[in-house]
Design a protein around this motif. Structure first.
Motif, PDB file in Angstrom:
ATOM      1  N   ILE A   1       0.781  -1.237  -0.072  1.00  0.00           N
ATOM      2  CA  ILE A   1       0.022  -0.082  -0.024  1.00  0.00           C
ATOM      3  C   ILE A   1       0.992   1.279  -0.225  1.00  0.00           C
ATOM      4  CG2 ILE A   1      -1.920   1.126   1.489  1.00  0.00           C
ATOM      5  CD1 ILE A   1      -2.904  -1.339   2.202  1.00  0.00           C
ATOM      6  N   VAL A   2       1.797   1.268   0.727  1.00  0.00           N
ATOM      7  CA  VAL A   2       2.686   2.372   1.020  1.00  0.00           C
ATOM      8  C   VAL A   2       3.328   2.644  -0.518  1.00  0.00           C
ATOM      9  CG1 VAL A   2       5.141   3.198   1.954  1.00  0.00           C
ATOM     10  CG2 VAL A   2       3.252   2.162   3.410  1.00  0.00           C
ATOM     11  N   ALA A   3       3.614   1.633  -1.033  1.00  0.00           N
ATOM     12  CA  ALA A   3       4.435   1.722  -2.538  1.00  0.00           C
ATOM     13  C   ALA A   3       3.361   2.311  -3.512  1.00  0.00           C
ATOM     14  CB  ALA A   3       4.980   0.604  -2.959  1.00  0.00           C
ATOM     15  N   VAL A   4       2.122   1.873  -3.523  1.00  0.00           N
ATOM     16  CA  VAL A   4       1.252   2.312  -4.463  1.00  0.00           C
ATOM     17  C   VAL A   4       0.847   3.812  -4.121  1.00  0.00           C
ATOM     18  CG1 VAL A   4      -1.092   2.071  -4.971  1.00  0.00           C
ATOM     19  CG2 VAL A   4       0.262   0.047  -4.932  1.00  0.00           C
ATOM     20  N   VAL A   5       0.563   4.181  -2.863  1.00  0.00           N
ATOM     21  CA  VAL A   5       0.335   5.648  -2.493  1.00  0.00           C
ATOM     22  C   VAL A   5       1.597   6.206  -3.242  1.00  0.00           C
ATOM     23  CG1 VAL A   5       0.103   7.152  -0.730  1.00  0.00           C
ATOM     24  CG2 VAL A   5      -1.083   4.983  -0.743  1.00  0.00           C
ATOM     25  N   GLY A   6       2.920   5.961  -2.706  1.00  0.00           N
ATOM     26  CA  GLY A   6       3.922   6.602  -3.356  1.00  0.00           C
ATOM     27  C   GLY A   6       4.057   6.938  -4.775  1.00  0.00           C
ATOM     28  N   PHE A   7       3.713   6.065  -5.520  1.00  0.00           N
ATOM     29  CA  PHE A   7       3.564   6.178  -7.031  1.00  0.00           C
ATOM     30  C   PHE A   7       2.636   6.943  -7.493  1.00  0.00           C
ATOM     31  CE2 PHE A   7       1.889   4.478 -11.107  1.00  0.00           C
ATOM     32  CZ  PHE A   7       2.927   4.631 -12.007  1.00  0.00           C
ATOM     33  N   VAL A   8       1.377   6.866  -6.984  1.00  0.00           N
ATOM     34  CA  VAL A   8       0.098   7.634  -7.350  1.00  0.00           C
ATOM     35  C   VAL A   8       0.662   9.311  -6.987  1.00  0.00           C
ATOM     36  CG1 VAL A   8      -2.253   8.335  -6.866  1.00  0.00           C
ATOM     37  CG2 VAL A   8      -1.449   5.949  -6.887  1.00  0.00           C
ATOM     38  N   GLY A   9       1.152   9.351  -5.574  1.00  0.00           N
ATOM     39  CA  GLY A   9       1.568  10.858  -5.457  1.00  0.00           C
ATOM     40  C   GLY A   9       2.475  11.397  -6.411  1.00  0.00           C
ATOM     41  N   PHE A  10       3.273  10.684  -6.769  1.00  0.00           N
ATOM     42  CA  PHE A  10       4.225  11.075  -7.538  1.00  0.00           C
ATOM     43  C   PHE A  10       3.816  11.473  -8.879  1.00  0.00           C
ATOM     44  CE2 PHE A  10       7.366  10.149 -11.246  1.00  0.00           C
ATOM     45  CZ  PHE A  10       8.326  11.115 -10.860  1.00  0.00           C
ATOM     46  N   THR A  11       2.777  10.555  -9.406  1.00  0.00           N
ATOM     47  CA  THR A  11       2.237  10.693 -10.724  1.00  0.00           C
ATOM     48  C   THR A  11       1.495  11.928 -10.737  1.00  0.00           C
ATOM     49  OG1 THR A  11       2.109   8.300 -11.117  1.00  0.00           O
ATOM     50  CG2 THR A  11       0.726   9.557 -12.589  1.00  0.00           C
ATOM     51  N   LEU A  12       0.698  12.474  -9.806  1.00  0.00           N
ATOM     52  CA  LEU A  12      -0.187  13.389  -9.697  1.00  0.00           C
ATOM     53  C   LEU A  12       0.548  14.825  -9.698  1.00  0.00           C
ATOM     54  CD1 LEU A  12      -2.971  12.408  -7.108  1.00  0.00           C
ATOM     55  CD2 LEU A  12      -3.185  12.398  -9.880  1.00  0.00           C
ATOM     56  N   PHE A  13       1.804  14.711  -9.147  1.00  0.00           N
ATOM     57  CA  PHE A  13       2.640  15.982  -8.676  1.00  0.00           C
ATOM     58  C   PHE A  13       3.909  16.345  -9.716  1.00  0.00           C
ATOM     59  CE2 PHE A  13       0.142  15.103  -4.797  1.00  0.00           C
ATOM     60  CZ  PHE A  13      -0.743  16.206  -4.882  1.00  0.00           C
ATOM     61  N   GLY A  14       4.183  15.127 -10.071  1.00  0.00           N
ATOM     62  CA  GLY A  14       5.402  15.289 -10.959  1.00  0.00           C
ATOM     63  C   GLY A  14       5.282  14.383 -12.289  1.00  0.00           C
ATOM     64  N   GLY A  15       4.114  14.206 -12.778  1.00  0.00           N
ATOM     65  CA  GLY A  15       3.789  13.675 -14.066  1.00  0.00           C
ATOM     66  C   GLY A  15       4.357  14.133 -15.252  1.00  0.00           C
ATOM     67  N   ASP A  16       4.545  15.478 -15.484  1.00  0.00           N
ATOM     68  CA  ASP A  16       5.314  16.069 -16.468  1.00  0.00           C
ATOM     69  C   ASP A  16       6.760  16.076 -16.574  1.00  0.00           C
ATOM     70  OD1 ASP A  16       2.658  16.949 -17.572  1.00  0.00           O
ATOM     71  OD2 ASP A  16       2.634  18.827 -16.470  1.00  0.00           O
TER      72      ASP A  16
END
Length: 272
Positions: A130-145
């Motif tokens: 769960i921690v890994a998934v949350v980290g990945f989603v957070g990175f995608t939302l705030f640093g996807g560009d």
């Protein structure tokens, strides 16, 4: 007869063992004649000093039962140069013979239920995932560009795969097969004893009668003995010990609480 004996000591014996001095007195006199101290006998036999002193006073209550009392008598007799067979026979005659197996059952039932195999820690694995998934989603939302951020996201997601092997490693190890117990040489006899159902006093001698080992084999421990011709064993609690001869497990040699004597040679695993 020494001077000053009481009238009770001068009475005719009423049984085959009553004309003998007590077992403890015989051991004490033999120790004194051999010029040994209690500490020296204790060091040679690994029997604690208070128990040696109690036995020499014919107090066997500190031995922990008849099986261990016989083992202590045997060890002390050999340390002071006596043949233990007669003393063991006298002890059995004075204390009601061999022990029954039934009274020992509660102790070994308690020992049997103690081990518990460890189960995989699925909770820890789920939390890590769960921690890994949350980290990945957070990175995608705030640093996807940011194109350079993709390798970082992958690096953060990688630990999600690691908990499963780690959790499964915590499970119980597989039992070794009979062939893996010991690569026994063909020109020797090899015997392995494993205490799987409680503690047991054991004694092992080689084909010349030399004492190889004597003491208590605690639950979960093992001992291995090798000789060119033959190994003679005494098991104080035969039902608690698994026996492997020349790499193969043999049939149980006795019940819980029984004292058994067995011998094995190069031609076994048939029981000797």
């Amino acid at each position: 007869m020494s001077i000053g004996n009481s009238p009770e000591e001068d009475r005719p014996s009423a049984g085959p063992h009553e004309d003998r001095p007590p077992v403890g007195r015989v051991l004490r006199q033999a120790r004194i004649d051999a010029g040994l101290t209690v500490d020296e006998v204790s060091s040679a036999t690994r029997v604690r000093v208070p128990i040696v002193q109690a036995i020499e006073q014919d107090d066997f209550s500190r031995c922990g039962g008849d099986v261990y009392a016989r083992g202590h008598i045997r060890a002390l007799a050999r340390a002071v140069g006596l043949d233990p067979a007669g003393l063991i026979e006298q002890y059995d005659a004075e204390h009601g013979g061999r022990p029954r197996a039934t009274p020992a059952a509660p102790l070994f039932e308690a020992e049997r239920i103690r081990p518990e195999p460890r189960r995989p820690n699925w909770t820890a694995a789920m939390v890590a995932a769960i921690v890994a998934v949350v980290g990945f989603v957070g990175f995608t939302l705030f640093g996807g560009d940011d194109q350079s951020g993709t390798p970082v996201a992958k690096a953060e997601a990688t630990p999600s795969a690691s908990p499963s092997p780690t959790a499964s490693d915590a499970g119980p190890a597989p039992e070794p097969s009979d062939s893996a117990i010991a690569a026994a040489p063909a020109d020797k006899v090899t015997v392995k004893l494993v205490a799987t159902n409680g503690n047991s006093w054991i004694s092992a001698e080689d084909h010349t009668g030399r004492l190889m080992h004597e003491g208590v084999l605690e639950d979960g421990d093992s001992q291995t003995f090798t000789d060119d011709e033959q190994i003679d064993l005494v098991l104080g609690n035969a039902g608690a010990v698994e026996v492997f001869v020349n790499g193969k497990k043999v049939e149980p040699v006795g019940e819980v609480g029984q004292v058994q004597r067995v011998s094995y040679t190069k031609g076994d695993p048939a029981q000797g």
